[in-house]
Design a protein around this motif. Structure first.
Motif, short mmCIF file in Angstrom:
data_model
loop_
_atom_site.label_atom_id
_atom_site.label_comp_id
_atom_site.label_asym_id
_atom_site.label_seq_id
_atom_site.Cartn_x
_atom_site.Cartn_y
_atom_site.Cartn_z
N GLU A 10 0.82 -1.22 0.00
CA GLU A 10 0.00 0.00 0.00
C GLU A 10 0.85 1.26 0.00
O GLU A 10 0.31 2.35 0.16
N ASP A 11 2.15 1.15 -0.16
CA ASP A 11 3.03 2.30 0.02
C ASP A 11 3.55 2.91 -1.28
O ASP A 11 4.40 3.79 -1.26
N GLY A 12 3.05 2.45 -2.42
CA GLY A 12 3.49 2.98 -3.70
C GLY A 12 4.60 2.18 -4.36
O GLY A 12 4.89 2.39 -5.54
N GLY A 40 -2.87 5.35 -7.06
CA GLY A 40 -1.57 5.41 -7.69
C GLY A 40 -0.44 5.56 -6.70
O GLY A 40 -0.60 5.40 -5.49
N ILE A 41 0.75 5.91 -7.20
CA ILE A 41 1.97 5.93 -6.38
C ILE A 41 1.88 6.95 -5.25
O ILE A 41 2.08 6.61 -4.07
N LEU A 42 1.58 8.19 -5.59
CA LEU A 42 1.61 9.26 -4.57
C LEU A 42 0.55 9.06 -3.49
O LEU A 42 0.89 9.05 -2.30
N PRO A 43 -0.73 8.86 -3.84
CA PRO A 43 -1.71 8.66 -2.75
C PRO A 43 -1.45 7.39 -1.94
O PRO A 43 -1.75 7.35 -0.75
N PHE A 97 -6.74 13.78 -0.14
CA PHE A 97 -5.54 12.93 -0.16
C PHE A 97 -5.26 12.36 -1.56
O PHE A 97 -4.27 11.65 -1.74
N GLY A 98 -6.12 12.67 -2.53
CA GLY A 98 -5.88 12.23 -3.89
C GLY A 98 -6.09 10.75 -4.12
O GLY A 98 -5.50 10.17 -5.04
N PHE A 99 -6.92 10.11 -3.29
CA PHE A 99 -7.15 8.68 -3.46
C PHE A 99 -7.89 8.41 -4.77
O PHE A 99 -8.59 9.29 -5.30
N GLN A 100 -7.75 7.17 -5.25
CA GLN A 100 -8.38 6.78 -6.50
C GLN A 100 -9.05 5.43 -6.36
O GLN A 100 -8.60 4.58 -5.58
N VAL A 101 -10.13 5.24 -7.09
CA VAL A 101 -10.87 3.99 -7.22
C VAL A 101 -11.64 3.65 -5.94
O VAL A 101 -12.86 3.59 -5.94
N ARG A 144 -5.89 5.15 -17.01
CA ARG A 144 -5.92 5.84 -18.31
C ARG A 144 -5.93 7.35 -18.10
O ARG A 144 -5.23 8.09 -18.80
N ARG A 145 -6.73 7.82 -17.11
CA ARG A 145 -6.75 9.26 -16.81
C ARG A 145 -5.38 9.74 -16.38
O ARG A 145 -4.99 10.88 -16.61
N GLY A 146 -4.63 8.84 -15.71
CA GLY A 146 -3.29 9.20 -15.25
C GLY A 146 -2.24 9.17 -16.34
O GLY A 146 -1.06 9.40 -16.06
#
Length: 929
Positions: free
Chosen positions: A124-126, A143-146, A398-402, A474-476
Motif C-alpha cells: 500500500e506504500d506505492g 496510484g503511487i503518490l496517494p 488525499f488524492g485517493f483513486q478507485v 488511463r486518466r493518469g
C-alpha cells in the motif's frame, strides 16, 4: 482479460492479504476474467502459484515447504525470513516446489491487469504501484503518490493539521529520542500534552498491528506500549529463569507472531548490567546478533540470560517512530468510498464497530462474532450524511483513486485538537483518521459488506473495481490507446453477460442456527454461496435458519443481509424486518446515488429477509446445501424435514447424523467395532445437583487429572477444556450447568476463557481420558476428510484424503486456529515420518482406520474425522478417534480444502461432488420407493 491477483507480501498483514487474495481469486466472474495467482513472498519474490496452494489456511502451511525447513523440535511454523540468508539458487529451489518464479519484466506478458490484494509496506506504500507503472501494467486502487501518503500516518496527521481539519493532538517519538529519554519524564510530558488515555500507533502498519492504549500513568505499561509500536521486547533474566519449558515455548510462540508479537528475525542486544532490577529505555545495548529461527532464539535467550541481566529484542524490520495521539471517546466507524463512473467519490453507508472498552484489534476485526458491525451506523440521517461528506472530502484531499476505507469517530465531546472542530446538527463531532488505500478483502469485510448495501455481490463489486481502476490509470496517462481498448472490451463483455439467459440449478444454502457454532456456520454458508455463485451450473439461494429445536424458521436472505458480519447481526435484521422496521433513509439515498453503478453491473434488489416454509422452499430450489454445524444441522432433524419434501441434501442421512452428533454414542459404537477411543463417560446435571462433592469424587476416581471435558453435541472446539484440578472441574461444571445465560466471571477466569468466548448450557457433558504420547516414538493430532461416491453397481465408495497435522498453540485447538484465516497451523499431508516411503505407509494405515470409522457409522457424502496418531518405535501405528463431524466447517481457511486440493479437487469441484452425491442418493431412494 487475464487478472493477476497479487497477494501475500512482506508485511505483517500478509496472512490477511493471502486470505483476501483467495477471496478475489474465487469471486472473479469466470465469464469475464481469467484469474492468475501471483503470490509475493516475504523477500519480495513474485511466484506464479500452483492453484492448490491458494486453499491452504496460512502461508506457513505451504511456504517455505517442509523440505526447506531446518530440523526442529518446536511445534512452531515459520516464514521464509526465519531460514536466514538464502542465495538466489536456494530461493529458486524453494519457489520451484510451489510454483515458478516470475521476473518483473515477465508480468506484462502474463497479465493484462494487476489486482492488488497486498497490505501494508510493500503493498500500500506505492512500491508495487511504481514497479507496475514502470512496466505499463494497469493495477487496482490508488496510484503511487496517494498510496505512499495513505500508509504514512505521521504525514497524514501533519496535512490534516495544516488544512485545519479536526484530528486528535499528537506527538511523534523517534527511536533515537526514546533511547536517550527518561521514560518517567517522557510519560509525564505526554500526559500533560495529550492527556489520558494515550493511543500508541506504529505509523506504517494496518490491521491495528502495533496499536495499544494506555489508560493510566504507569511507567511499566508505558514502556510496554512504546516497545509494542517499535516491535521491540525487553527480556529480564530473573523473570525468564522463573518460566517452565512450556511457558518459554508459549512465550516464543507469541513473540514470533507477526501480528501480536514482534516477529522474526530479531536483533538480540545484551543490555549493560544495571544497579537495580528495573530496566528503562536508557539501558545501553552492548553485544548484538541477528536471530532468525524461534528454536535458535530460545537457545540464545537461555544461554545469554544465565549471565546477563536482560536482553533487548528488536525486529529488524520494525518501526523507527511511534505516533502518540489523544484518545477519543466516541463511536467508531468505517466507510468505504468508491469513485462513481464520472470519477467523483461516492461514500457507501458507514459501519459502526460496536465494542466495549476493548480495542478493535486484529482478532476482533477478522474473527466473526467478536465485535458487532452495524450498517449504517445508528444515527440521524443528517449525521450520517455529514460522515459521508467528510469521507468524500478526505478521499479527494488525499488524492485517493478507485476506492479507499476511511476510519473515524463521532463523539459528543469536542476532540482534543488544535484545529477548530465543527459540530453536526445533533451536536456531535466527526473526525477521521487512518485511511487505507487497500481494504481487507475477506468475504464479510467492510469492503464487500458495504457494497452489498447497494446490491452488489462480491463478484459484481470486483468487476466494478477493475473497470474503475482501468479508467483511473488511463486518466493518469498510462497507455491511453491500449487501456481504451481494454475498457471497451470489458464494457462489451459486461453488457453481453447481462443479456445472457442461463438456466442454473437453484441450491438453498442453509446457514446460521442458534448454537455457539452459528457464526462459523455463517462463514461456511457464505463460502459455499460464493463458490457456487461464480459458477455456470448453480444459482445459490442464501437461507438463514433460526428458531429452536421445536420450530425451525427459514428466511431467504438478500445479499446485503447475507453479508452482515455474523449470525447475530443477520438475526437482528430479520427481527427488525418482521417488526416492520423501515429501510433507513440514508440507504435509500445511497442506493439512488449508486444507480449508475448497480445498473451497469447487474446489482441485485436489496430487499428485506423473506420467511419461507419448507414446502415453499421446495418450490423455489432443487437442492439444499446444509452449512450448519452441531445442532441443528448435524443431528438428523433438518435432514428428516428435507426428506419429507423430496429435497436432496449434502452429508450423511438422518440416522447416521443422529449418532455422530452424540460424541458419547459415537465413541460407544466405535469401541464396540474394535476401534480405539478414549475412555469416556457422561456427567449429568442430575448427578451434580444431587451431590456435587460425590459427583467430583466419582469423576476423579475414574479419570486422573488432567482429563478432557466437553459438550457431547457441540463442535468447533466449543467449551473443550483440559481439566487439571478440582477448581477447574468445579468451575466447568458450574458454567455448563448454570441456569442463566451470562457466564459467572470467577469461573470464567478459572478456566481462562477468552474474550467473548461462548460457553453453552447443557444437561450433561462428556468426560474423556487425556490422550497422551504413552511412550510412542511419534505422536501427533490429525484431522482427515473424506468424500463418498456411488460405484458402478450402486455400491458406496469412500475416498479418504491425506490427513492434516494440527499444531495447537494452547492446550486444545482453538476456534481461531480452526477457522480464522492466518491463525491455525495445519500441515498437509501430516508428517508421520521423515522418510517418504515410511510416511506413506503410516498414512495408508491411518486412512484405513478412518475408512473403517465411516463404514461403522454409515457416513455418506463427506465428513471430517479428528484423531490422535501414535507411531511406536518398531513402526506400529495406533489411531485414536476423537470425534466425527458429518457436516465439517467449510470456511475458506478450513483444512479440508487443503486435503481435497492434494487430491485434485478445487473447492468448487469438491462442493459439486457433494451436491451430485446428494442428488443421486435422492434419486436412488425415489426409485426404491
Amino acid at each position: 482479460m487475464k487478472i493477476g491477483i497479487f497477494f501475500g507480501g512482506p508485511s505483517r498483514e500478509r496472512e490477511i492479504s493471502f486470505a483476501g487474495g483467495r477471496t478475489v481469486y474465487d469471486n472473479l466472474d469466470k465469464s469475464l476474467f481469467e484469474a492468475i495467482p501471483i503470490f509475493v513472498d516475504s523477500r519480495g519474490n513474485f511466484i506464479l502459484l500452483d492453484w492448490h496452494y491458494i486453499y491452504k489456511g496460512t502461508i506457513r502451511d505451504f511456504y517455505p515447504p517442509v523440505s526447506a525447513l531446518p530440523p526442529s523440535t518446536l511445534p512452531v511454523q515459520v516464514y521464509l525470513e526465519s531460514l536466514g540468508e538464502l542465495t538466489q539458487a536456494e530461493q529458486d529451489r524453494i519457489i520451484a516446489e510451489v510454483g515458478r518464479r516470475v521476473e518483473p519484466h515477465e508480468l506484462r506478458e502474463l497479465v493484462d491487469f494487476a489486482f492488488l490484494a497486498l497490505h501494508g509496506p510493500g503493498g500500500e506504500d506505492g512500491a508495487i504501484q511504481g514497479l507496475l507503472e514502470w512496466y505499463g501494467i494497469p493495477y487496482s486502487g490508488s496510484g503511487i503518490l496517494p498510496s505512499a501518503f495513505g500508509i504514512n500516518k505521521v504525514a497524514q496527521k501533519k496535512l490534516l493539521k495544516a488544512l485545519n481539519r479536526p484530528t486528535p493532538n499528537f506527538r511523534v517519538l523517534s527511536v533515537e529520542e526514546w533511547d536517550a529519554a527518561d521514560p518517567a519524564a517522557t510519560l509525564q510530558y505526554l500526559v500533560r500534552e495529550l492527556g489520558l488515555p494515550l493511543v500508541f500507533k506504529a505509523p506504517r502498519q494496518g490491521s491495528s498491528i502495533g496499536v495499544s492504549i494506555l489508560r493510566e500513568a504507569d511507567v511499566a505499561k508505558f514502556l510496554d506500549a512504546v516497545e509494542r509500536s517499535l516491535f521491540r521486547k525487553t527480556v529480564v533474566g530473573a523473570e525468564w529463569q522463573k518460566l517452565t519449558e512450556r511457558d518459554k515455548l508459549q512465550w516464543v510462540q507469541q513473540l514470533v507472531d507477526i501480528r501480536d508479537g514482534i516477529g522474526l528475525p530479531v536483533e538480540v542486544s545484551t543490555l549493560a548490567p544495571l544497579a537495580s532490577s528495573t530496566l528503562d529505555a536508557t539501558a545501553q545495548p552492548s553485544e548484538k546478533q541477528i536471530v532468525a529461527h524461534p528454536e535458535e532464539l530460545l537457545r540464545v535467550l537461555d544461554a545469554t540470560l544465565q549471565t546477563t541481566e536482560a536482553v533487548r529484542l528488536t525486529n529488524v524490520d520494525g518501526e523507527a517512530q511511534v505516533l502518540l495521539e489523544s484518545f477519543v471517546q466516541g463511536r467508531e466507524f468505517s466507510c468505504i468510498v468508491v469513485e462513481d463512473p464520472t470519477g467523483k467519490p461516492l461514500a457507501l453507508p458507514p459501519t459502526e464497530i460496536v465494542k466495549g472498552e476493548e480495542m478493535f484489534d486484529y482478532r476482533s476485526k477478522y474473527l466473526p462474532g467478536l465485535s458487532r458491525k452495524i450498517t449504517p451506523i445508528d444515527l440521524p440521517e443528517a449525521d450520517i450524511q455529514r460522515i459521508r461528506e467528510a469521507c468524500e472530502e478526505m478521499f479527494e484531499t488525499f488524492g485517493f483513486q478507485v476506492y479507499a476505507r476511511l476510519d473515524g469517530f463521532i463523539s459528543s465531546e469536542a476532540p482534543v485538537t488544535d484545529s477548530e472542530a465543527t459540530a453536526t446538527d445533533s451536536g456531535n463531532f466527526i473526525f477521521l483518521n487512518d485511511p487505507n488505500t487497500t481494504s481487507g478483502m475477506l468475504p464479510a469485510s467492510f469492503f464487500f459488506h458495504q457494497a452489498a448495501e447497494i446490491g452488489l455481490n462480491p463478484s459484481q463489486f470486483l468487476t466494478f473495481l477493475i473497470r474503475t481502476s482501468l479508467a483511473a490509470r488511463r486518466r493518469g496517462g498510462m497507455q491511453p490507446v491500449r487501456l481504451a481498448g481494454l475498457l471497451k472490451q470489458l464494457d462489451t463483455a459486461v453488457a453481453s453477460r447481462q443479456q445472457q439467459e442461463r438456466t442454473r440449478t437453484k441450491v438453498a444454502v442453509v446457514m446460521g442456527g442458534y448454537s455457539s457454532e452459528r457464526h462459523i456456520s455463517v462463514e461456511s454458508g457464505r463460502n459455499i454461496y460464493e463458490k457456487l455463485s461464480s459458477s455456470v451450473k448453480y444459482e445459490p439461494v442464501p437461507v438463514f435458519l433460526t428458531g429452536n429445536s421445536q420450530e425451525f424458521r427459514l428466511y431467504v436472505l438478500p445479499i446485503n443481509v447475507m453479508l452482515k458480519d455474523n449470525a447475530d447481526d443477520i438475526r437482528e435484521k430479520i427481527e427488525l424486518a418482521e417488526a416492520g422496521h423501515p429501510t433507513h433513509p440514508i440507504l435509500t439515498r445511497i442506493r439512488h446515488e449508486a444507480e449508475a453503478i448497480t445498473s451497469a453491473y447487474a446489482g441485485q434488489p436489496t430487499e428485506q429477509p423473506r420467511r419461507v416454509s419448507f414446502s415453499e422452499l421446495a418450490e423455489e430450489v432443487s437442492e439444499v446445501f446444509i452449512a450448519l454445524h452441531g445442532r441443528p444441522g448435524e443431528d438428523g432433524a433438518l435432514q428428516r424435514e428435507l426428506e419429507q419434501y423430496g429435497l436432496p441434501y449434502n452429508g450423511s442421512g438422518a440416522e447416521s447424523s443422529s449418532i455422530t452428533i452424540n460424541k458419547f454414542e459415537t465413541n460407544r459404537k466405535l469401541r464396540e467395532a474394535g476401534l480405539r477411543v478414549a475412555e469416556h463417560r457422561m456427567a449429568t446435571r442430575l448427578e451434580w445437583t444431587a451431590d456435587s462433592e460425590g459427583f467430583y469424587q466419582s469423576l476423579e476416581a475414574q479419570f486422573p487429572y488432567p482429563f478432557i471435558a466437553k459438550p457431547a453435541d457441540d463442535g468447533c472446539s466449543s467449551a473443550v477444556k483440559k481439566i487439571k484440578n478440582r477448581a477447574e472441574l468445579a468451575a466447568f461444571s458450574r458454567l455448563i450447568f448454570r441456569d442463566q445465560e451470562e457466564l459467572m466471571p470467577a469461573d470464567a477466569t478459572v478456566l481462562q476463557l477468552g474474550f467473548k468466548e461462548e460457553f453453552p448450557q447443557k444437561e450433561a457433558f462428556l468426560v474423556e481420558t487425556l490422550i497422551a504420547r504413552d511412550g510412542a516414538a511419534h505422536f501427533l493430532e490429525v484431522t482427515g476428510g473424506l468424500l463418498t461416491h456411488w460405484g458402478p453397481n450402486g455400491e458406496l465408495e469412500i475416498e479418504v484424503f491425506e490427513a492434516s497435522e494440527a499444531l495447537a498453540t494452547g492446550e486444545v485447538l482453538s476456534l481461531e486456529e480452526k477457522f480464522l484465516a492466518g491463525e491455525g497451523q495445519n500441515i498437509t499431508p501430516a508428517r508421520y515420518a521423515p522418510d517418504p516411503a515410511e510416511r506413506q505407509r503410516i498414512s495408508e494405515e491411518v486412512k484405513a482406520e478412518l475408512r473403517r470409522v465411516a463404514e461403522v457409522l454409515d457416513i455418506q457424502g463427506y465428513a471430517r474425522i479428528d484423531a490422535f496418531v501414535r507411531v511406536r518405535q518398531q513402526g506400529a501405528v495406533e489411531v485414536l478417534i476423537i470425534e466425527v463431524n458429518s457436516l465439517p466447517g467449510m470456511t475458506p481457511a478450513t483444512c479440508i480444502f487443503h486435503q481435497t486440493a492434494l487430491a485434485g479437487y478445487t473447492p468448487y469441484d469438491f462442493i459439486d461432488q457433494i451436491l451430485e452425491f446428494g442428488k443421486q442418493r435422492a434419486d436412488k431412494l425415489e426409485l426404491n420407493a
